[in-house]
Write an enzyme that holds these catalytic residues in place. Structure first.
Site, short mmCIF file in Angstrom:
data_model
loop_
_atom_site.label_atom_id
_atom_site.label_comp_id
_atom_site.label_asym_id
_atom_site.label_seq_id
_atom_site.Cartn_x
_atom_site.Cartn_y
_atom_site.Cartn_z
N CYS A 137 17.93 11.06 24.42
CA CYS A 137 18.68 10.74 25.64
C CYS A 137 19.91 9.89 25.33
O CYS A 137 19.80 8.68 25.12
CB CYS A 137 17.76 10.02 26.63
N CYS A 140 20.65 7.14 27.81
CA CYS A 140 19.78 5.96 27.66
C CYS A 140 20.19 5.14 26.43
O CYS A 140 20.26 3.92 26.49
CB CYS A 140 18.32 6.36 27.48
N ASP A 141 20.42 5.80 25.32
CA ASP A 141 20.52 5.09 24.04
C ASP A 141 21.90 5.14 23.37
O ASP A 141 22.11 4.47 22.36
CB ASP A 141 19.48 5.67 23.06
#
Ligand code: NAP
Length: 324
Positions: A137, A140-141
Site C-alpha cells: 500500500c 499507507c507507507d
C-alpha cells in the site's frame, strides 16, 4: 457447548468497517454482535506506523488503532466474538450464520465487513520483510520512502497508480512487470511514462526480496530479478518494495447469495451500503475496489449501521401494522 445467539444486527468482520458499524449500531441501541473472523483488526494489524488516520498528530501503530476500535465498540455495548463464520444463509430472515465453534447466529440484519487482502507474490523474503521494506500500500507507507529508491511490482491499474503516487515522494521508482505491456488504462500509462524518475523493467520476473541483515532487524535492500525471455539474472537495489498485483475480496462465503461483480466484490447500490438482499449491507474493502483506506472503510461502516437501523425500524413498523 455450541450456542445459538439471537441479535438484531450481526456484523461479520472486525476491521475499521466492522468496528465502526458496531460503534454506531450499539449507540443506536441495536446491541450488535461482531464475529471477528480470521484476522481480528483486519489489514491494519499487519502494518506498522499509521500516519493517515485522522485524529492523531503523531504516527500510531496499526494494531494499537484496531485494539482501540475494539475497545470503543465494546465500551458502547457491542459484543465482539472471536470466531469465524463458516456458513451463512441469507435466503430468508432471520439470517443464519454458523461459526467454526459450532455457535449459530440468527440476525435480523447483517453487515458484511470481511475486507479484502492484497495478493502477494509468494517469493522468498516477501513475507519476512513485510513492514520492513515490503508493503502492498503506497498510500499507507509511501511517505516513509521520501527521497529513496523504490520498486513497484505489477502491471495493472493498481501498480501504475502506486508508481505514480510514489514518483512524487521517492527519488526513483522502478516498475517491475512480468510482461512487455501494461494492462492499466492508457491515460495512467501516459502519465507514468512522462515521469522523469520512473523506469519500467519489462519482461521481468521478481524472484526474491533481498535482505540487509546488518542492522537490528533485517530490512529490504533490493530485488533478485530474472528476465522472462532470456532468463538473465540481475539485482535491483531499492529501499522499498511495493507489491501491487491486485486484491482479493473475502467474499467466498457469500457467493451466490448477494450480488457480486466478476472479481467477487460485493455490489452495493451507489451512494449506499445496500446489497442485492434487503437487510444485508456491505461496508469497507469488501465492496470497495478503489479507495481501500481505513478511513473510507470506517466511513462506509458508519453508513451500514445507519442504513441497518433504518431497515430494522421499517421492518418493526411493518410487523406492528400486521399485528394491529
Ligand atoms: P489487475 O488489473 O488484476 O492487475 C494485476 C497485475 O499484477 C497484472 O499486471 C498482472 O500481470 C500482475 N500480476 C498478477 N500476478 C502476478 C504475479 N504472481 N507476479 C507478477 N505479476 C503479477 O489488478 P489491479 O491493478 O489491482 O486492479 C484490479 C481491478 O481494480 C481492476 O479492474 C482495475 O481496473 C481496478 N482498479 C481501478 C483503479 C482505478 O480505476 N483508478 C485503480 C486500481 C484498481 P499480467 O498483466 O501479466 O497479468
Amino acid at each position: 457447548m455450541a450456542e445459538t445467539h439471537r441479535t438484531r444486527l450481526l456484523i461479520i468482520g472486525a476491521g475499521p468497517a466492522g468496528y465502526t458499524a458496531a460503534i454506531y449500531a450499539a449507540r443506536a441501541g441495536l446491541a450488535p454482535m461482531v464475529v471477528a473472523g480470521m484476522q481480528p483488526g483486519g489489514q491494519l494489524t499487519i502494518t506498522t506506523d499509521v500516519e493517515n488516520y485522522p485524529g492523531f498528530a503523531e504516527a500510531i501503530q496499526g494494531p494499537w488503532l484496531m485494539d482501540q476500535m475494539q475497545k470503543q465498540a465494546e465500551h458502547v455495548g457491542a459484543k465482539v466474538m472471536f470466531d469465524l463464520v463458516t456458513a451463512i444463509d441469507l435466503s430468508r430472515r432471520p439470517f443464519r450464520a454458523t461459526c467454526d465453534s459450532g455457535d449459530v447466529f440468527e440476525a435480523e440484519a447483517v453487515v458484511i465487513a470481511t475486507g479484502a487482502q492484497a495478493k502477494w507474490l509468494g517469493i522468498p523474503g516477501e513475507k519476512e520483510l513485510g513492514g520492513f521494506g515490503v508493503s502492498a500500500c503506497a498510500t499507507c507507507d509511501g511517505f516513509f520512502y521520501r527521497g529513496k529508491d523504490v520498486a513497484v511490482i505489477g502491471g495493472g491499474n493498481s501498480a501504475t497508480e502506486e508508481a505514480l503516487y510514489l514518483s512524487n515522494l521517492a527519488r526513483h521508482v522502478t516498475l517491475v512487470h512480468r510482461r512487455d505491456s501494461l494492462r492499466s488504462e492508457k491515460i495512467l500509462q501516459q502519465r507514468l511514462f512522462a515521469k522523469p524518475n520512473v523506469t519500467v523493467l519489462w519482461d521481468t520476473i521478481t524472484e526474491e526480496v533481498l535482505a540487509d541483515a546488518s542492522g537490528r532487524v533485517p530490512v529490504a535492500r533490493g530485488l533478485a530479478l530474472r528476465h522472462a525471455r532470456t532468463s538473465e539474472r540481475s539485482e535491483l537495489k531499492v529501499d522499498g518494495v511495493f507489491v501491487a498485483i491486485g486484491h482479493a475480496p473475502a467474499t467466498a462465503l457469500f457467493q451466490g447469495q448477494v450480488g457480486m461483480d466478476a472479481e467477487g466484490y460485493i455490489v452495493t447500490v451507489p451512494g449506499s451500503t445496500r446489497t442485492s438482499v434487503p437487510g444485508v449491507f456491505a461496508a469497507g474493502d469488501v465492496q470497495d475496489r478503489i479507495y481501500r483506506q481505513a478511513v473510507t472503510a470506517a466511513g462506509t461502516g458508519c453508513m451500514a449501521a445507519l442504513e441497518a437501523e433504518k431497515f430494522l425500524a421499517a421492518a418493526d413498523a411493518e410487523t406492528e401494522q400486521v399485528a394491529a
